[in-house]
Design an enzyme around this catalytic site. Structure first.
Site, mmCIF file in Angstrom:
data_model
loop_
_atom_site.group_PDB
_atom_site.id
_atom_site.type_symbol
_atom_site.label_atom_id
_atom_site.label_comp_id
_atom_site.label_asym_id
_atom_site.label_seq_id
_atom_site.Cartn_x
_atom_site.Cartn_y
_atom_site.Cartn_z
ATOM 1 N N ASP A 1 0.943 -1.351 -0.094
ATOM 2 C CA ASP A 1 0.015 -0.020 -0.004
ATOM 3 C C ASP A 1 0.846 1.159 0.041
ATOM 4 O OD1 ASP A 1 -2.227 1.543 0.054
ATOM 5 O OD2 ASP A 1 -2.095 1.564 2.401
ATOM 6 N N ASP B 1 -0.248 4.873 1.189
ATOM 7 C CA ASP B 1 -0.861 5.998 2.028
ATOM 8 C C ASP B 1 -0.727 5.163 3.622
ATOM 9 O OD1 ASP B 1 -1.500 8.542 0.751
ATOM 10 O OD2 ASP B 1 -2.824 6.894 -0.276
#
Length: 223
Positions: free
Chosen positions: A11, A13
């Site tokens: 991922d 963020d």
């Protein structure tokens, strides 16, 4: 399955960069500029996916009645870019990426954010070239917690989803990774620690604590 058959998918963020905390600071400042307070609990619940269930800019625009959500978003994005220029990757990211590259493992980023909110920062960190694939919101119909981003990342990497080791900081991200059939390592940050991570295969307080060798050797039949 050997280590060479695996791929790592990150991922962005809250996992590669501390953007979730930074956005909290940006939104808090923006709300207070209009004598309002950001509804903290609603914001935290929305972390990990698109903010369909809570749009802070729409919420603030409705409270003020004097400025549009579009203009508020533009102000927020501008402030975020200015502050993001001083950010660095979170602890452990560079080491893990370098270790994976040394082992010849394919790497990808799978993010529910727009490409413009991911790729420029990877480039500034000097990490873009390390990732073979970057998939973002524009590449799929459904973002997390749907598995689409992980399925697409695996397909573009040329591996089965079951060969993916996913790294996520939120409940929605973990749901997406597991729905795709990946092995998932949850790395919560200060805003997501209250999330339900029961689906994750492992949970760490920081990527700096992650040992890729240990994972590849100790769980050959689980990854």
């Amino acid at each position: 399955m050997s280590g060479q058959d695996r791929a790592l998918v990150f991922d962005f963020d809250g996992l590669i960069a501390d953007t979730e905390v930074l956005w909290l600071a940006v939104l808090t400042k923006l709300y207070r500029a209009f004598s309002q307070e950001l509804p903290y609990d609603r914001y935290v619940e929305a972390i990990g996916g698109t903010l369909h269930d809570f749009d802070p800019f729409g919420d603030l625009a409705a409270r003020c009645g004097t400025i549009s959500a579009t203009e508020l978003e533009q102000r927020g994005e501008s402030l975020f870019r200015n502050w993001m220029a001083y950010e660095a990757p979170l602890p452990g990211v560079r080491r893990l990426v370098a270790d994976a590259k040394r082992r010849g493992l394919p790497l990808a980023v799978a993010s529910s954010s727009r490409a413009t909110s991911v790729v420029p920062h990877l480039q500034r960190f000097g990490l873009r070239e390390a990732f073979d694939v970057v998939v973002t919101k524009e590449d799929v119909t459904r973002t997390k917690p749907a598995p689409d981003l992980y399925l697409l990342a695996a397909r573009r990497l040329g591996v089965e989803p079951s060969a993916v080791v996913a790294f996520e900081d939120s409940n929605r991200g973990v749901q997406a990774a597991k729905a795709a059939g990946a092995f998932c390592v949850a790395v919560p940050h200060v805003l997501s620690r209250s999330h339900d991570f029961s689906l994750a295969d492992r949970r760490l307080d920081s990527l700096a604590l992650f040992d890729l060798e240990d994972l590849l050797v100790s769980t050959p039949d689980k990854v």
